[in-house]
Structure formats: C-alpha cells, structure tokens
Design an enzyme around this catalytic site. Structure first.
Site, short mmCIF file in Angstrom:
data_model
loop_
_atom_site.label_atom_id
_atom_site.label_comp_id
_atom_site.label_asym_id
_atom_site.label_seq_id
_atom_site.Cartn_x
_atom_site.Cartn_y
_atom_site.Cartn_z
N TYR A 150 -0.83 -0.69 10.07
CA TYR A 150 -1.04 -0.98 8.64
C TYR A 150 0.11 -0.41 7.81
CZ TYR A 150 -3.40 -1.02 4.07
OH TYR A 150 -3.73 -1.23 2.76
N LYS B 78 3.13 -2.64 5.84
CA LYS B 78 3.19 -2.49 4.38
C LYS B 78 4.58 -2.03 3.95
CE LYS B 78 -0.98 -3.82 3.39
NZ LYS B 78 -1.16 -5.17 2.81
N SER C 178 0.86 -1.19 0.00
CA SER C 178 0.00 0.00 0.00
C SER C 178 0.89 1.23 0.00
CB SER C 178 -0.90 0.02 1.25
OG SER C 178 -1.51 1.29 1.41
#
Length: 248
Positions: free
Chosen positions: A151, A155, A138
């Site tokens: 997150y 990533k 991401s």
C-alpha cells in the site's frame, strides 16, 4: 472563496462511499455533472440517488477497477453520457496490506494501474479543452510503511506519477495534482472497523495525530474541489497532505 464548477464534467472512481463519495458530492454541489463507479451495485445506486438530489446529471456504472477493459469502458461510457470530461479523480484503493503476491497484486492493479489506465482513457477528452486530474494517494507513501508495504509503495508511486504527468501534460492545459490523506474515519470504513476489531491500533493511531482526531471525507473533498477549480489554475504537480499534522 466560492468554487464554481458549473458546466464541468467530472469522473470520480471508487465513489460509492467514503472519500470518493464525498468528493463526488462536493463537485456536484459546486455545479459539476458527475460520473461515478464502484464494484457494488447497491451502494453505487444509493450514492447516485443521493447525488441526483443536488440537481446535476449523474452517471453511475459498476466497474472492477482491477480490470483494464472495465476501466476503459467506464471512462468512455461516462464521457458519452456527460458529453465530455473536464475532471478525473482517481480515488479507489484495494488496501493491499500483506507483503506477499496477493497484497502486491491488489495494490498494483487498483491503486496504481487503475489511475494510469483511467488517465490514458480520459486523455483524448481532457485535451480537447484542458482539465484537471487528481489522484488520491496516502501519507503512507511519504515514509516507511512497515504495516502495509505494498500500500505504501504504490501510494508513493502515484505521487511520482503525478509529477511526471503534470510535466508531460502542462502544454495540453491539463493540470495533475495529488492528495495524500491521513487517517480518515467514516462509517463502514477502515478506521470504523479497527475501532471495533483492533482498538489498540485505533488508539495508538489517534494519539499520533497532532490535530487530536481522525479526519473526515469532507475535508479531503474540500481540497479536491479546490484543486480542480479555476482557483488552483497555477497549481500542478503537487502532492498535498491532508492529515491534521499526522505525517509530522
């Protein structure tokens, strides 16, 4: 440029909807047999039925990617059903957003360790004839991720792991690349939900995308299909942002 994956065997994790399903569909449309997994049986079978309409062999298995043995069992079962593995796409995410034990645990187990474990399980099959691994990361991993600390961090870790794998596996004729999607809209997805539940965030994010719109799962799938094809035979260790300029 025509991408031809006839005869290839592709595993796509987290492929019952959204980006994962679009990738599986793109690979099958290019001629690959595909194996998919997801947690929910109903959505998984619906995805599998749609993929079978493309005329390829399709293997579908319920799998909780946070569980080590389930990841290994899925990869092994898929390899047996398809007769081998040429392509592995690690797509699933737990979307850990909260900076607490639960948020970090979810992100580490699904977003980081599931790709590591799937790669380890697939390696004996991939090294028989060479192949390709693609991780879905991401753009949250490219810079500070204040709204979603775990997150963003995992990533970023996947991007580094991509480089390490690529360097370690090149002599085995295995290429490893990564895609960093920007904000992708699809029915039932995160941004579909935010459009209803958090319209301020939705509009603020939309204004920050130079391309003027959210991306689509198919736009990620197109890049994935290229990366696993012979047209990308000299591409490895790369992270490609697919975001309409959002990360700029």
């Amino acid at each position: 440029m025509k991408i031809d994956l006839t005869g290839r065997r592709a595993l796509v994790a987290g492929a019952s909807r959204g980006i994962g399903f679009a990738i599986a569909r793109s690979l099958a449309a290019a001629g690959a047999d595909v194996a998919i997994c997801a947690r929910q049986a109903a959505s998984l079978e619906s995805a599998a039925a749609s993929l079978r309409c493309l005329g390829r062999r399709v293997s579908a298995r319920v799998c909780d990617l946070s569980r080590t043995e389930e990841v290994r069992s899925w990869v092994e079962a898929a390899a047996q059903e398809l007769g081998g593995i040429d392509i592995l796409v690690n797509n699933a995410s737990a979307f850990g957003r909260t900076d607490d034990e639960a948020g970090w645990a979810a992100s580490v187990q699904v977003d980081l360790m599931a790709p590591v474990r799937a790669s380890h399980a697939a390696l004996p099959w991939l090294e028989r004839q060479g192949g390709s691994i693609v991780h879905i990361s991401s753009i949250s991993g490219l810079a500070a991720s204040v709204r979603t600390p775990p997150y963003g961090a995992v990533k970023a870790a996947i991007m580094e792991y991509t480089q390490t794998q690529a360097a370690a596996l090149a002599h085995r004729r295995i290429r490893v690349n990564c895609i960093a999607p920007g904000s992708i809209f699809f029915e039932g997805g995160t941004w579909d939900r935010f459009q209803r539940e958090n319209p301020a965030l939705y509009e603020r994010t939309l204004r920050g995308i130079p391309g003027g719109r959210f991306g689509t799962p198919e736009e990620i799938a197109n890049v994935a299909a290229f990366l696993v094809s012979d047209q990308a035979s000299w591409v490895t260790g790369q992270t490609i942002a697919v975001d309409g300029g959002q990360s700029l």
